[in-house]
Write an enzyme that holds these catalytic residues in place. Structure first.
Site, mmCIF file in Angstrom:
data_model
loop_
_atom_site.group_PDB
_atom_site.id
_atom_site.type_symbol
_atom_site.label_atom_id
_atom_site.label_comp_id
_atom_site.label_asym_id
_atom_site.label_seq_id
_atom_site.Cartn_x
_atom_site.Cartn_y
_atom_site.Cartn_z
ATOM 1 N N ASP A 163 0.583 -0.796 -0.187
ATOM 2 C CA ASP A 163 0.080 0.190 0.148
ATOM 3 C C ASP A 163 1.281 1.608 0.032
ATOM 4 O OD1 ASP A 163 -2.054 1.930 0.780
ATOM 5 O OD2 ASP A 163 -2.072 1.697 2.367
ATOM 6 N N GLU A 416 3.844 -8.062 7.148
ATOM 7 C CA GLU A 416 2.450 -8.840 6.540
ATOM 8 C C GLU A 416 2.311 -10.025 6.388
ATOM 9 O OE1 GLU A 416 -0.901 -5.728 6.482
ATOM 10 O OE2 GLU A 416 -0.834 -5.256 8.423
ATOM 11 N N TYR A 471 -6.078 -3.041 12.826
ATOM 12 C CA TYR A 471 -6.792 -2.047 12.346
ATOM 13 C C TYR A 471 -8.417 -2.403 13.461
ATOM 14 C CZ TYR A 471 -3.127 -0.573 10.301
ATOM 15 O OH TYR A 471 -1.740 0.084 10.125
ATOM 16 N N GLU A 507 1.549 -1.146 13.937
ATOM 17 C CA GLU A 507 0.600 -0.586 13.378
ATOM 18 C C GLU A 507 -0.983 -0.055 13.715
ATOM 19 O OE1 GLU A 507 -0.217 -1.212 8.914
ATOM 20 O OE2 GLU A 507 2.245 -1.351 8.913
#
Ligand code: GCB
Length: 595
Positions: A163, A416, A471, A507
């Site tokens: 990303d 990840e 998240y 994150e």
């Protein structure tokens, strides 16, 4: 790998400036030999910078394939008799280099330096042509990986699973520098404490004829505090001043290669920070003291220059880190310019240094999960032996470059990756082992995405620290911060119970459109970002195994267009031009509350 340096026996010249530039989507330049003459039809391009945003055409921004850079360099006549080296701090993602008509270097990997001894190919006292072809294609044999889609209209479109925008070009300084023919080729420093005495081990590699080697360690005032001779030895510094978070105290190791008459043949000055790093149970210790990471995942990213290194932006970013009370950051998702690590060393900022292995996961694309069935990430046609070979090399080059930086306290070998499939173990076990073999002094980790609960992840036990990217309240249950708080706490407790390791949340965050406000919790607003961070912080404070919080992201950044993105990724606590969002003041209140 040593940085070029000026000194009594060495001299360097920056090749920064405007180079000639030409895109080559057809790949004609390699067959037509474009390095043999001045690039036809060239335009100007700044070095260092990404080329993508310099010109306003989509064909430049979205170019896939070769891009040619060329410049002429004067080699001073006084350099005759010296060893002359051409060095690229980064060429993203691979490059071939010619001096005049001779190929002198080839390199794979967009974020680590490479160099070539060009002594035999340059003419001192004359102008020499340097041509570089930089290629930005990602494949299953590149780190990061990607694929190219051939469209019916003939266009080639680069696809990737990470990303951030696939910026390319000569992103970092290019140097022409000298060393004497007999020279110091590498230095490795390790540090420890014996009570209040600093114990500094060094190893110096050198090439060519020399009689002996002397080292002198000086403190920050320039006073010699220890000395030794020989290529390998240990220095002891009573009442040592440690390097510590917030106190970037550096000694300087002056290495001198001597002739039989005692004359200095070559000299190199290596900064040294005396500190230890250790993982003990669920603690992360720096100098024996538990350390709590506060900070961000960052990107090298800015308007116009893309990933081009820029001292002004670097110093400004560090000033903002200090303003907000951060003590650390992760070089997500690739090694950053070495200038950044030098700065972190000198200012006592703690760094998690990451390879460019991002997107090794077919079930997730930049934080966004595939819906439905899981697909196989590891296979001979996808992430396989070729990827692993290039990944290993990326780790070797990262450790070779960053091993002497006291700011670097932890290696992150990937971001990840797929950590559920049994093949993940075969893929990662050699990488973890090789990182430890190369550097037994630092812990090793990888950043984990929410794909597997701790009992399903097949690689955690290979690593020293658990890095979690989470998240809740964003990709999982957007808008529902109550559910986020419950789910996050349950998961963190599960990690803490299953593994006796420290946890750093590398994150957490929410996309936030600057200026969008709301009284009720509404994703994309400034309030929602600030509230989400507050919720996470409450949970972190309740779970002892959590030893760090790094918000995603320091600043908004460019990425591939998509329905999840509004002109880039907007999870920045600062905008792309470094203005604070509301969350910045919340973080500052938390991170500086003791001042
Ligand atoms: C992640 C990735 C990061 C993305 C982020 C996001 O998990 O590690 O590269 O940018 O999520 O914003 O989706």
């Amino acid at each position: 790998m040593l940085c070029p340096q000026d000194g009594p026996t060495r001299e360097r010249r920056s090749l920064a400036g405007l180079w000639r530039f030409r895109l080559d989507a057809e790949g004609a330049g390699r067959t037509e030999g474009w390095w043999r003459s001045p690039l036809a039809g060239a335009v100007d391009i700044p070095v260092p910078a990404s080329y993508n945003d310099i010109y306003p055409e989509a064909t430049v921004r979205d170019h896939v394939g070769d891009a040619w850079y060329q410049t002429d360099m004067w080699v001073p006549a006084r350099w005759a008799g010296q060893r002359i080296v051409l060095r690229f701090d980064a060429a993203t993602h691979r490059a071939t280099v010619w001096v005049d008509d001779t190929e002198v270097a080839e390199h794979e990997g967009g974020y680590t330096p490479f160099e070539a001894d060009v002594t035999a190919h340059v003419r001192p006292g004359a102008e020499n042509r340097v041509t570089v072809v930089v290629n930005n294609e990602l494949s299953w044999a590149s780190i990061p990986p990607g694929t190219i889609e051939e469209r019916p209209d003939g266009r080639r479109v680069q696809r990737y699973l990470h990303d951030f925008f696939n910026y390319a070009g000569l992103h970092r300084p290019v140097w022409l520098y000298t060393t004497p023919p007999a020279h110091i080729s590498d230095i490795t420093v390790t540090t420890a404490f014996d009570d209040t005495t600093g114990v500094i081990g060094y190893q110096v590699d050198s090439t060519g004829e020399a009689d002996s080697l002397r080292v002198s360690l000086r403190d920050a005032s320039g006073a010699e505090v220890a000395a030794a001779s020989g290529a390998v030895a240990t220095l002891r510094v009573p009442d040592v001043h440690p390097w510590a978070p917030g106190d970037g105290y550096l000694y300087e190791l002056e290495v001198s290669l001597l002739s039989a008459s005692g004359e200095v043949i070559d000299g190199y000055r290596q900064p040294v920070g005396v500190r230890t790093v250790e993982v003990r149970g669920r603690q992360f210790l720096i100098n024996g003291t538990p350390f709590y990471f506060r900070g961000f995942g960052k990107h090298e990213d800015a308007a116009v220059r893309g990933k081009g290194h820029d001292d002004a932006l670097m110093v400004h970013d560090f000033a903002l880190l200090e303003w907000i009370g951060a003590n650390s950051f992760r070089t997500s998702h690739y090694p950053y310019a070495e200038e950044v690590l030098d700065y972190a060393d000198r200012h006592g900022v703690v760094v998690i240094s990451e390879t460019a292995a991002v997107g090794l996961n077919l079930n997730i694309g930049g934080g966004v999960f595939n819906s439905g069935k899981r697909v196989s990430t590891y296979s001979p046609d996808t992430i396989g032996e070729d990827t692993q070979r290039v990944h290993l090399q990326a780790i070797r080059e990262l450790v070779a470059r960053d091993k002497n930086h006291p700011s670097v306290v932890l290696w992150s070998v990937a971001n990840e990756p797929d950590n559920v499939q049994p093949e993940a173990r075969d893929y990662f076990a050699p990488l973890a082992a090789e990182t430890r073999r190369l550097d037994p002094t630092r812990p090793v980790a990888y950043a984990n995405a929410l794909l597997a609960p701790p009992d399903q992840c097949v690689v955690t036990d290979l690593f020293d620290v658990v890095l979690l990217n989470r998240y809740y309240g964003w990709y999982f249950g957007p808008g529902d911060l109550e559910a986020a708080e419950t789910a996050l706490e349950a998961e963190l407790r599960q990690w803490a119970e299953t593994h006796d390791k420290p946890i750093i949340i590398t994150e957490y965050g929410a996309d936030t459109y600057p200026g969008l406000r709301s009284i009720v919790p509404t994703p994309w607003t400034e309030e929602y970002q600030a509230d989400l961070l507050d919720v996470y912080h409450r949970v972190f404070d309740r779970v002892d195994a959590v030893v760090g919080e790094q918000v995603w992201n320091f600043a908004d950044f460019a990425t591939t267009a998509g329905v999840f993105r509004v002109d880039g990724n907007k999870k920045g606590v600062f905008t792309r031009d470094r203005r604070p969002k509301t969350a910045a003041f919340h973080l500052r209140a938390r991170w500086r509350k003791d001042e």
